[in-house]
Design an enzyme around this catalytic site. Structure first.
Site, PDB file in Angstrom:
ATOM      1  N   SER A 116      78.097  -3.498-131.451  1.00  0.00           N
ATOM      2  CA  SER A 116      79.022  -4.221-130.581  1.00  0.00           C
ATOM      3  C   SER A 116      79.117  -5.690-130.976  1.00  0.00           C
ATOM      4  O   SER A 116      78.141  -6.280-131.472  1.00  0.00           O
ATOM      5  CB  SER A 116      78.493  -4.124-129.150  1.00  0.00           C
ATOM      6  OG  SER A 116      79.136  -5.051-128.319  1.00  0.00           O
ATOM      7  N   TYR A 140      72.117  -5.933-122.946  1.00  0.00           N
ATOM      8  CA  TYR A 140      72.877  -4.896-123.662  1.00  0.00           C
ATOM      9  C   TYR A 140      73.064  -5.287-125.140  1.00  0.00           C
ATOM     10  O   TYR A 140      72.752  -4.518-126.051  1.00  0.00           O
ATOM     11  CB  TYR A 140      74.240  -4.698-122.984  1.00  0.00           C
ATOM     12  CG  TYR A 140      75.246  -4.000-123.845  1.00  0.00           C
ATOM     13  CD1 TYR A 140      75.141  -2.637-124.100  1.00  0.00           C
ATOM     14  CD2 TYR A 140      76.297  -4.706-124.444  1.00  0.00           C
ATOM     15  CE1 TYR A 140      76.062  -1.999-124.922  1.00  0.00           C
ATOM     16  CE2 TYR A 140      77.215  -4.075-125.256  1.00  0.00           C
ATOM     17  CZ  TYR A 140      77.087  -2.723-125.492  1.00  0.00           C
ATOM     18  OH  TYR A 140      77.992  -2.104-126.312  1.00  0.00           O
ATOM     19  N   LYS A 144      71.584  -3.648-128.864  1.00  0.00           N
ATOM     20  CA  LYS A 144      72.390  -3.285-130.039  1.00  0.00           C
ATOM     21  C   LYS A 144      71.865  -3.985-131.296  1.00  0.00           C
ATOM     22  O   LYS A 144      71.784  -3.393-132.374  1.00  0.00           O
ATOM     23  CB  LYS A 144      73.860  -3.639-129.802  1.00  0.00           C
ATOM     24  CG  LYS A 144      74.530  -2.804-128.724  1.00  0.00           C
ATOM     25  CD  LYS A 144      74.786  -1.392-129.209  1.00  0.00           C
ATOM     26  CE  LYS A 144      75.346  -0.478-128.127  1.00  0.00           C
ATOM     27  NZ  LYS A 144      75.539   0.895-128.577  1.00  0.00           N
TER      28      LYS A 144
END
Ligand code: UDP
Length: 329
Positions: A116, A140, A144
């Site tokens: 991402s 988050y 990643k």
């Protein structure tokens, strides 16, 4: 190739499955249907119900023998990741380690990973290229980035070849209309705009109108999910053929403001779409968009459906099939 798609019943995963099937691959989906949906499965693909948090499930799946896998089985809500990091540690990080270990144990050497743009954090310059420093602002994004680092180590130590695909803002739906499962409890701009257009929400809240952009609202790089899906096909072919790993940005390279998105949605849906300007959302950068030059050069990727009109129209076509969230007409 025999390809295992982990998270293949989800929003992006189902589009990846469609693209992999179209490219002639023998596809198996692995999904716990937590946010994925049975309705997103393709009869042409095999299905294994399993959870990446359970190493036994993942091992049993990889024991069937695969040449490559695509890993999209992850939680992805930025706000939730800050409130409940444990969930993201266990599912995104531990789950990925289960996946990597099982892939190695069973000789699956090619891994396409859905990363991402959240790995970058606040942009120091735009357009963002792959050399832009990584400094995630959310847990988050941290998961990643950590997974990208695990992949790099497994490349060195275990000969795994990987493609880390850093998506910018995924949006849109299958232009053929075959995939029409709505995400439950969507958090992103376009689904929320569609919920307002459908009459399921009273109004859209636009977060901030005093950014240094052409109309004061945030600029993002929206990329059609079918274009993202094609990138997975190209990336898998690239790493398998060249025996080389790859990290690339995937964006349309076109910055679109929130207001522009809403205007196009009003035109296409014919609905008023009431919107109220409210304060900034914390953590939002004013402008975020990619250069996808590297993806163009390496995997020959060029977005075909990522213009705002196609993004909105393909999404609206799906929303029109529903009378309420989760309830088809
Ligand atoms: N946004 C908004 N109202 C909403 C949801 C999003 O104004 O209800 C804006 C948000 O501030 C950002 C853009 O729309 O500028 C895209 O947000 P989204 O959450 O879809 O993706 P992000 O860019 O945060 O990953």
């Amino acid at each position: 190739m025999k390809v295992l798609v982990l998270g293949g019943a989800g929003y992006i995963g189902s589009h990846v499955v469609k693209a992999m099937l179209a490219a002639g691959h023998d596809v198996t989906v692995f999904d716990n249907l937590g946010s994925g949906q049975l309705g997103n499965l393709f009869p042409e693909a095999k299905f294994i119900a399993g959870d990446i948090r359970h190493a036994d499930d993942v091992n049993a799946a990889f024991a069937r023998g695969f040449d490559g896998c695509v890993h999209l089985a992850a939680y992805k809500a930025v706000g939730e990741s800050m409130a409940e990091p444990e969930k993201y540690s266990v599912n995104n990080i531990s789950g990925t380690l289960n996946m990597l270990n099982a892939a190695c144990a069973h000789g699956c050497k090619n891994v396409v990973f859905s990363s991402s743009a959240a790995v970058f954090g606040s942009p120091q310059y735009v357009p963002i290229d792959e050399r832009h420093p990584t400094d995630p602002e959310s847990y988050y994004g941290f998961t990643k980035l950590e997974i990208e680092r695990f992949l790099a180590w497994y490349d060195r130590l275990k000969g795994v070849r990987y493609a880390a695909l850093r998506y910018f803002n995924a949006a849109g739906y299958d232009v053929d209309g075959r995939i029409d499962g709505l995400e439950r409890n969507p958090q992103n701009l376009l689904p929320i705009v569609m919920e307002v257009a459908s009459g399921w929400r009273k109004e859209l809240q636009i977060f901030g109108q005093d950014y240094d952009t052409r109309d004061g609202t945030c600029v993002r790089d929206y990329v059609h999910v079918a274009d993202l899906a094609q990138a997975h096909v190209n990336a898998l072919a690239y790493i398998a053929k060249n025996d080389r790993s790859l990290t690339v940005n995937l964006g349309s390279e076109k910055g679109v403001t929130v207001t522009e998105m809403v205007e196009v949605a009003r035109k296409i849906t014919g609905k008023e779409i009431p919107a109220a300007y409210v304060g900034r959302r914390s953590g939002d950068a004013s402008a975020l968009y990619a250069t996808s030059a590297l993806a163009r050069e390496t995997i020959g990727w060029a977005p075909k459906y990522s213009d705002v009109e196609t993004l909105v129209a393909s999404t609206w076509k799906v929303y029109q099939k529903y009378k309420a969230p989760g309830e088809k007409k």
